[in-house]
Design a protein around this motif. Structure first.
Motif, PDB file in Angstrom:
ATOM      1  N   MET A 117       0.839  -1.179   0.000  1.00  0.00           N
ATOM      2  CA  MET A 117       0.000   0.000   0.000  1.00  0.00           C
ATOM      3  C   MET A 117       0.885   1.243   0.000  1.00  0.00           C
ATOM      4  SD  MET A 117      -3.027   0.769   2.595  1.00  0.00           S
ATOM      5  CE  MET A 117      -3.118   2.362   3.320  1.00  0.00           C
ATOM      6  N   SER A 118       0.614   2.140  -0.902  1.00  0.00           N
ATOM      7  CA  SER A 118       1.414   3.355  -1.028  1.00  0.00           C
ATOM      8  C   SER A 118       0.784   4.499  -0.245  1.00  0.00           C
ATOM      9  CB  SER A 118       1.527   3.774  -2.492  1.00  0.00           C
ATOM     10  OG  SER A 118       2.279   2.831  -3.199  1.00  0.00           O
ATOM     11  N   GLU A 119       1.665   5.382   0.208  1.00  0.00           N
ATOM     12  CA  GLU A 119       1.215   6.615   0.832  1.00  0.00           C
ATOM     13  C   GLU A 119       2.069   7.743   0.300  1.00  0.00           C
ATOM     14  OE1 GLU A 119       2.379   7.681   4.969  1.00  0.00           O
ATOM     15  OE2 GLU A 119       3.106   5.627   5.040  1.00  0.00           O
ATOM     16  N   THR A 120       1.559   8.963   0.401  1.00  0.00           N
ATOM     17  CA  THR A 120       2.313  10.124  -0.042  1.00  0.00           C
ATOM     18  C   THR A 120       2.986  10.760   1.155  1.00  0.00           C
ATOM     19  OG1 THR A 120       0.835  10.477  -1.899  1.00  0.00           O
ATOM     20  CG2 THR A 120       2.194  12.341  -1.228  1.00  0.00           C
ATOM     21  N   ILE A 121       4.300  10.923   1.025  1.00  0.00           N
ATOM     22  CA  ILE A 121       5.127  11.488   2.081  1.00  0.00           C
ATOM     23  C   ILE A 121       5.680  12.810   1.581  1.00  0.00           C
ATOM     24  CG2 ILE A 121       7.236  11.157   3.440  1.00  0.00           C
ATOM     25  CD1 ILE A 121       6.759   8.089   2.998  1.00  0.00           C
ATOM     26  N   GLU A 122       5.548  13.868   2.389  1.00  0.00           N
ATOM     27  CA  GLU A 122       6.101  15.163   2.029  1.00  0.00           C
ATOM     28  C   GLU A 122       7.162  15.540   3.042  1.00  0.00           C
ATOM     29  OE1 GLU A 122       3.374  18.264   1.000  1.00  0.00           O
ATOM     30  OE2 GLU A 122       1.923  16.830   0.211  1.00  0.00           O
ATOM     31  N   LEU A 123       8.332  15.918   2.532  1.00  0.00           N
ATOM     32  CA  LEU A 123       9.461  16.260   3.389  1.00  0.00           C
ATOM     33  C   LEU A 123      10.082  17.571   2.938  1.00  0.00           C
ATOM     34  CD1 LEU A 123      11.198  12.773   3.194  1.00  0.00           C
ATOM     35  CD2 LEU A 123       9.884  13.625   5.130  1.00  0.00           C
ATOM     36  N   THR A 124      10.698  18.270   3.869  1.00  0.00           N
ATOM     37  CA  THR A 124      11.528  19.425   3.543  1.00  0.00           C
ATOM     38  C   THR A 124      12.973  18.958   3.635  1.00  0.00           C
ATOM     39  OG1 THR A 124       9.892  20.967   4.422  1.00  0.00           O
ATOM     40  CG2 THR A 124      12.155  21.780   4.183  1.00  0.00           C
ATOM     41  N   VAL A 125      13.700  19.133   2.534  1.00  0.00           N
ATOM     42  CA  VAL A 125      15.073  18.648   2.443  1.00  0.00           C
ATOM     43  C   VAL A 125      15.990  19.834   2.156  1.00  0.00           C
ATOM     44  CG1 VAL A 125      16.630  17.080   1.220  1.00  0.00           C
ATOM     45  CG2 VAL A 125      14.249  16.419   1.607  1.00  0.00           C
ATOM     46  N   ARG A 126      17.016  19.988   2.985  1.00  0.00           N
ATOM     47  CA  ARG A 126      17.970  21.086   2.803  1.00  0.00           C
ATOM     48  C   ARG A 126      19.202  20.588   2.059  1.00  0.00           C
ATOM     49  NH1 ARG A 126      17.634  21.647   8.529  1.00  0.00           N
ATOM     50  NH2 ARG A 126      15.594  22.436   8.978  1.00  0.00           N
ATOM     51  N   GLY A 127      19.767  21.459   1.240  1.00  0.00           N
ATOM     52  CA  GLY A 127      21.009  21.141   0.563  1.00  0.00           C
ATOM     53  C   GLY A 127      20.848  20.767  -0.905  1.00  0.00           C
ATOM     54  N   MET A 128      19.627  20.760  -1.405  1.00  0.00           N
ATOM     55  CA  MET A 128      19.403  20.437  -2.822  1.00  0.00           C
ATOM     56  C   MET A 128      19.429  21.736  -3.618  1.00  0.00           C
ATOM     57  SD  MET A 128      16.222  17.734  -2.676  1.00  0.00           S
ATOM     58  CE  MET A 128      15.075  19.032  -2.242  1.00  0.00           C
ATOM     59  N   ASP A 129      20.220  21.764  -4.702  1.00  0.00           N
ATOM     60  CA  ASP A 129      20.252  22.996  -5.489  1.00  0.00           C
ATOM     61  C   ASP A 129      20.471  22.798  -6.983  1.00  0.00           C
ATOM     62  OD1 ASP A 129      22.887  22.279  -5.508  1.00  0.00           O
ATOM     63  OD2 ASP A 129      23.587  23.972  -4.334  1.00  0.00           O
TER      64      ASP A 129
ATOM     65  N   ALA B  45       6.916  12.078  -2.177  1.00  0.00           N
ATOM     66  CA  ALA B  45       7.093  10.722  -2.677  1.00  0.00           C
ATOM     67  C   ALA B  45       5.850   9.897  -2.383  1.00  0.00           C
ATOM     68  CB  ALA B  45       8.307  10.073  -2.033  1.00  0.00           C
ATOM     69  N   THR B  46       5.318   9.276  -3.415  1.00  0.00           N
ATOM     70  CA  THR B  46       4.245   8.308  -3.243  1.00  0.00           C
ATOM     71  C   THR B  46       4.917   6.948  -3.329  1.00  0.00           C
ATOM     72  OG1 THR B  46       2.660   9.813  -4.251  1.00  0.00           O
ATOM     73  CG2 THR B  46       2.026   7.492  -4.105  1.00  0.00           C
ATOM     74  N   THR B  47       4.955   6.259  -2.193  1.00  0.00           N
ATOM     75  CA  THR B  47       5.780   5.065  -2.068  1.00  0.00           C
ATOM     76  C   THR B  47       5.200   4.099  -1.048  1.00  0.00           C
ATOM     77  OG1 THR B  47       8.008   4.288  -1.509  1.00  0.00           O
ATOM     78  CG2 THR B  47       7.242   6.263  -0.372  1.00  0.00           C
ATOM     79  N   SER B  48       5.641   2.854  -1.145  1.00  0.00           N
ATOM     80  CA  SER B  48       5.260   1.849  -0.154  1.00  0.00           C
ATOM     81  C   SER B  48       6.235   1.839   1.021  1.00  0.00           C
ATOM     82  CB  SER B  48       5.200   0.464  -0.806  1.00  0.00           C
ATOM     83  OG  SER B  48       6.475   0.114  -1.315  1.00  0.00           O
ATOM     84  N   LEU B  49       7.327   2.607   0.910  1.00  0.00           N
ATOM     85  CA  LEU B  49       8.303   2.671   2.002  1.00  0.00           C
ATOM     86  C   LEU B  49       7.757   3.469   3.177  1.00  0.00           C
ATOM     87  CD1 LEU B  49      11.558   3.529   0.000  1.00  0.00           C
ATOM     88  CD2 LEU B  49      10.910   1.313   0.950  1.00  0.00           C
ATOM     89  N   PRO B  50       8.108   3.089   4.388  1.00  0.00           N
ATOM     90  CA  PRO B  50       7.725   3.909   5.537  1.00  0.00           C
ATOM     91  C   PRO B  50       8.534   5.215   5.542  1.00  0.00           C
ATOM     92  CG  PRO B  50       9.023   2.012   6.253  1.00  0.00           C
ATOM     93  CD  PRO B  50       8.800   1.867   4.778  1.00  0.00           C
ATOM     94  N   ARG B  51       7.988   6.214   6.167  1.00  0.00           N
ATOM     95  CA  ARG B  51       8.605   7.539   6.202  1.00  0.00           C
ATOM     96  C   ARG B  51      10.054   7.493   6.683  1.00  0.00           C
ATOM     97  NH1 ARG B  51       6.352  12.764   6.530  1.00  0.00           N
ATOM     98  NH2 ARG B  51       7.836  14.274   7.345  1.00  0.00           N
ATOM     99  N   ASP B  52      10.334   6.732   7.728  1.00  0.00           N
ATOM    100  CA  ASP B  52      11.692   6.708   8.266  1.00  0.00           C
ATOM    101  C   ASP B  52      12.692   6.149   7.253  1.00  0.00           C
ATOM    102  OD1 ASP B  52      10.562   4.116   8.648  1.00  0.00           O
ATOM    103  OD2 ASP B  52      11.952   3.691  10.281  1.00  0.00           O
TER     104      ASP B  52
END
Length: 67
Positions: free
Chosen positions: A1-13, A45-52
């Motif tokens: 089962m997939s879920e959508t995870i939203e994260l703020t990531v620093r250092g991407m440019d 990310a819409t993924t089956s992976l857990p957030r951690d």
């Protein structure tokens, strides 16, 4: 089962950063759909992976995931 995870990531440019983050997530879930907004630093990310696991994959690429 997939879920959508939203994260703020620093250092991407740049496009390399987008590719690195996307590939890191898809290494754990090849079917994951990943969208990166460099301007805001947001990763969705819409993924089956857990957030951690998503956070760990991004950190292992050298980026900082905001709490």
């Amino acid at each position: 089962m997939s879920e959508t995870i939203e994260l703020t990531v620093r250092g991407m440019d740049c496009a390399h950063c987008v590719r690195a983050v996307t590939q890191a997530i898809q290494a754990g879930d090849p079917a994951a759909q990943v969208a990166v907004d460099l301007a805001s630093g947001k990763v969705r990310a819409t993924t089956s992976l857990p957030r951690d696991r998503v956070e760990t994959a991004i950190r292992e690429e050298g980026y900082d995931v905001a709490a």
